[in-house]
Motif scaffolding. Sequence first.
Motif, PDB file in Angstrom:
ATOM      1  N   MET A 120      16.341 -40.362 -36.538  1.00 34.21           N
ATOM      2  CA  MET A 120      15.487 -38.994 -36.647  1.00 34.21           C
ATOM      3  C   MET A 120      14.704 -39.247 -35.547  1.00 34.21           C
ATOM      4  O   MET A 120      15.537 -38.460 -35.266  1.00 34.21           O
ATOM      5  N   ALA A 121      14.656 -40.073 -34.914  1.00 33.09           N
ATOM      6  CA  ALA A 121      13.691 -40.195 -33.263  1.00 33.09           C
ATOM      7  C   ALA A 121      14.458 -39.447 -32.729  1.00 33.09           C
ATOM      8  O   ALA A 121      14.143 -39.111 -32.246  1.00 33.09           O
ATOM      9  N   ASP A 122      15.497 -40.073 -32.594  1.00 30.88           N
ATOM     10  CA  ASP A 122      17.048 -39.708 -32.132  1.00 30.88           C
ATOM     11  C   ASP A 122      17.352 -38.717 -31.702  1.00 30.88           C
ATOM     12  O   ASP A 122      16.904 -38.014 -30.739  1.00 30.88           O
ATOM     13  N   LEU A 123      16.969 -37.614 -32.466  1.00 27.04           N
ATOM     14  CA  LEU A 123      17.565 -36.165 -33.192  1.00 27.04           C
ATOM     15  C   LEU A 123      16.026 -35.490 -32.684  1.00 27.04           C
ATOM     16  O   LEU A 123      16.966 -34.595 -31.907  1.00 27.04           O
ATOM     17  N   VAL A 124      15.212 -35.823 -32.414  1.00 28.29           N
ATOM     18  CA  VAL A 124      14.169 -35.606 -31.933  1.00 28.29           C
ATOM     19  C   VAL A 124      13.793 -35.108 -30.481  1.00 28.29           C
ATOM     20  O   VAL A 124      14.072 -33.452 -29.941  1.00 28.29           O
ATOM     21  N   TYR A 125      14.392 -36.521 -29.767  1.00 29.97           N
ATOM     22  CA  TYR A 125      13.995 -36.307 -28.500  1.00 29.97           C
ATOM     23  C   TYR A 125      15.699 -35.376 -27.791  1.00 29.97           C
ATOM     24  O   TYR A 125      15.282 -34.624 -26.362  1.00 29.97           O
ATOM     25  N   ARG A 126      16.614 -35.516 -28.612  1.00 31.67           N
ATOM     26  CA  ARG A 126      17.992 -34.803 -27.871  1.00 31.67           C
ATOM     27  C   ARG A 126      17.610 -33.429 -28.491  1.00 31.67           C
ATOM     28  O   ARG A 126      18.282 -32.448 -27.291  1.00 31.67           O
ATOM     29  N   LYS A 127      17.228 -33.040 -29.600  1.00 31.76           N
ATOM     30  CA  LYS A 127      16.356 -31.586 -29.775  1.00 31.76           C
ATOM     31  C   LYS A 127      16.196 -30.813 -28.472  1.00 31.76           C
ATOM     32  O   LYS A 127      16.327 -29.728 -28.230  1.00 31.76           O
ATOM     33  N   VAL A 128      15.301 -31.982 -28.151  1.00 34.93           N
ATOM     34  CA  VAL A 128      14.197 -30.436 -27.001  1.00 34.93           C
ATOM     35  C   VAL A 128      14.757 -31.332 -25.957  1.00 34.93           C
ATOM     36  O   VAL A 128      14.755 -30.168 -25.224  1.00 34.93           O
ATOM     37  N   MET A 129      16.065 -32.353 -25.179  1.00 39.25           N
ATOM     38  CA  MET A 129      16.632 -31.917 -24.135  1.00 39.25           C
ATOM     39  C   MET A 129      17.388 -31.269 -24.345  1.00 39.25           C
ATOM     40  O   MET A 129      17.878 -30.233 -22.973  1.00 39.25           O
ATOM     41  N   HIS A 130      18.063 -30.762 -25.451  1.00 43.11           N
ATOM     42  CA  HIS A 130      19.361 -29.406 -24.786  1.00 43.11           C
ATOM     43  C   HIS A 130      18.601 -28.042 -25.639  1.00 43.11           C
ATOM     44  O   HIS A 130      18.427 -27.190 -24.476  1.00 43.11           O
ATOM     45  N   ASP A 131      17.472 -28.446 -26.185  1.00 41.89           N
ATOM     46  CA  ASP A 131      16.867 -26.655 -25.966  1.00 41.89           C
ATOM     47  C   ASP A 131      15.831 -26.841 -24.812  1.00 41.89           C
ATOM     48  O   ASP A 131      16.282 -25.495 -23.907  1.00 41.89           O
ATOM     49  N   LEU A 132      15.249 -27.577 -23.516  1.00 41.18           N
ATOM     50  CA  LEU A 132      15.001 -27.766 -22.131  1.00 41.18           C
ATOM     51  C   LEU A 132      16.407 -27.155 -21.453  1.00 41.18           C
ATOM     52  O   LEU A 132      16.204 -26.055 -20.597  1.00 41.18           O
ATOM     53  N   LYS A 133      18.009 -28.112 -21.399  1.00 38.72           N
ATOM     54  CA  LYS A 133      18.555 -27.246 -20.884  1.00 38.72           C
ATOM     55  C   LYS A 133      19.593 -25.632 -20.837  1.00 38.72           C
ATOM     56  O   LYS A 133      19.028 -25.469 -20.383  1.00 38.72           O
ATOM     57  N   GLN A 134      19.532 -25.692 -22.216  1.00 39.84           N
ATOM     58  CA  GLN A 134      19.457 -24.053 -22.237  1.00 39.84           C
ATOM     59  C   GLN A 134      17.973 -23.420 -21.787  1.00 39.84           C
ATOM     60  O   GLN A 134      18.653 -21.916 -21.321  1.00 39.84           O
ATOM     61  N   LYS A 135      16.925 -23.738 -22.019  1.00 42.68           N
ATOM     62  CA  LYS A 135      16.083 -22.878 -20.827  1.00 42.68           C
ATOM     63  C   LYS A 135      16.219 -22.637 -19.342  1.00 42.68           C
ATOM     64  O   LYS A 135      16.515 -21.561 -19.024  1.00 42.68           O
ATOM     65  N   ILE A 136      16.719 -24.053 -19.202  1.00 44.42           N
ATOM     66  CA  ILE A 136      17.091 -23.956 -18.183  1.00 44.42           C
ATOM     67  C   ILE A 136      18.106 -23.339 -17.303  1.00 44.42           C
ATOM     68  O   ILE A 136      18.018 -22.299 -16.574  1.00 44.42           O
ATOM     69  N   VAL A 137      19.446 -22.803 -17.678  1.00 45.05           N
ATOM     70  CA  VAL A 137      19.718 -22.234 -17.994  1.00 45.05           C
ATOM     71  C   VAL A 137      20.233 -21.033 -17.874  1.00 45.05           C
ATOM     72  O   VAL A 137      20.752 -19.615 -17.783  1.00 45.05           O
ATOM     73  N   ASN A 138      19.732 -20.626 -18.547  1.00 46.56           N
ATOM     74  CA  ASN A 138      18.775 -18.680 -18.697  1.00 46.56           C
ATOM     75  C   ASN A 138      17.697 -18.448 -18.483  1.00 46.56           C
ATOM     76  O   ASN A 138      16.970 -17.627 -18.398  1.00 46.56           O
ATOM     77  N   ASN A 139      17.016 -19.724 -17.385  1.00 47.21           N
ATOM     78  CA  ASN A 139      16.509 -19.011 -16.174  1.00 47.21           C
ATOM     79  C   ASN A 139      14.803 -18.901 -17.069  1.00 47.21           C
ATOM     80  O   ASN A 139      14.451 -17.746 -16.297  1.00 47.21           O
ATOM     81  N   LYS A 140      14.647 -19.427 -18.186  1.00 46.98           N
ATOM     82  CA  LYS A 140      13.483 -19.426 -18.713  1.00 46.98           C
ATOM     83  C   LYS A 140      12.564 -19.589 -17.544  1.00 46.98           C
ATOM     84  O   LYS A 140      10.759 -19.980 -18.037  1.00 46.98           O
ATOM     85  N   PHE A 141      12.258 -20.862 -16.824  1.00 40.31           N
ATOM     86  CA  PHE A 141      11.612 -21.279 -15.753  1.00 40.31           C
ATOM     87  C   PHE A 141      11.505 -20.446 -14.175  1.00 40.31           C
ATOM     88  O   PHE A 141      12.380 -21.530 -13.666  1.00 40.31           O
ATOM     89  N   PRO A 142      11.048 -19.600 -14.115  1.00 35.01           N
ATOM     90  CA  PRO A 142      11.476 -18.644 -12.766  1.00 35.01           C
ATOM     91  C   PRO A 142      10.746 -19.347 -12.049  1.00 35.01           C
ATOM     92  O   PRO A 142      11.324 -19.396 -10.736  1.00 35.01           O
ATOM     93  N   ASN A 143       9.892 -20.296 -11.500  1.00 35.32           N
ATOM     94  CA  ASN A 143       8.925 -20.615 -11.038  1.00 35.32           C
ATOM     95  C   ASN A 143      10.329 -22.610 -10.426  1.00 35.32           C
ATOM     96  O   ASN A 143       9.684 -22.792  -9.600  1.00 35.32           O
ATOM     97  N   LYS A 144      10.890 -22.094 -11.723  1.00 33.30           N
ATOM     98  CA  LYS A 144      11.402 -23.619 -11.698  1.00 33.30           C
ATOM     99  C   LYS A 144      11.227 -25.515 -11.304  1.00 33.30           C
ATOM    100  O   LYS A 144      11.649 -26.029 -10.829  1.00 33.30           O
ATOM    101  N   ARG A 145      10.356 -24.975 -12.053  1.00 29.60           N
ATOM    102  CA  ARG A 145       9.074 -25.555 -12.427  1.00 29.60           C
ATOM    103  C   ARG A 145       8.947 -26.045 -13.600  1.00 29.60           C
ATOM    104  O   ARG A 145       8.010 -25.101 -14.930  1.00 29.60           O
ATOM    105  N   LEU A 146       8.853 -26.983 -14.197  1.00 25.26           N
ATOM    106  CA  LEU A 146       8.957 -27.666 -15.834  1.00 25.26           C
ATOM    107  C   LEU A 146       7.221 -28.063 -16.332  1.00 25.26           C
ATOM    108  O   LEU A 146       6.721 -28.526 -15.909  1.00 25.26           O
TER     109      LEU A 146
END
Length: 173
Positions: free
Chosen positions: A1-27
């Motif tokens: 279950m713990a593996d799924l948590v960080y992977r879900k976060v990683m995939h969501d962050l990657k999607q936000k990066i691709v969709n330019n949700k961090f316009p200042n390029k900083r997380l």
Amino acid sequence: MADLVYRKVMHDLKQKIVNNKFPNKRLPDERSLSEEYNVSRSSIKRALKLLADDGIIFKKRGSGTFINPLYMKNQTIFHYEGSNLGITDSLKSQGKTPKIKLLDFKVIPASKEIQQDLFLSEGDFVYEIQRLRLFDDKPFMIETGYIPIKIAPELSKQIVSGSIFNYVEDKIN
């Protein structure tokens, strides 16, 4: 279950990066991300490590976590599939016969854009390499690449007429 948590976060962050949700390029910082995703900081650290390992983000000590501008620039051109191959080896693996024709090879001062993209300082020099890529004797693309001299001071016309990726991997590690 713990593996799924960080992977879900990683995939969501990657999607936000691709969709330019961090316009200042900083997380956001780890604590903020932990609160946003309602997960432990260790899960956030693990997700960020995977993104950094893939070259999507980088951490700058004391400044934060940033989106790699080279990833953003190239994401629409090349799709990383988990293999560690340059273009030459990728084409070979598809049964194509790749060739390279060197068009131009010179040393130039890094422009402001190149300095920013390659994290260089004012006054740094780069190799500017223009090559025609062919496969099965048909032109595929003309590429222009820039390599900081301080990374590979011994580059020559002979070396860049072949696979630069393999040279860097084999000789420079």
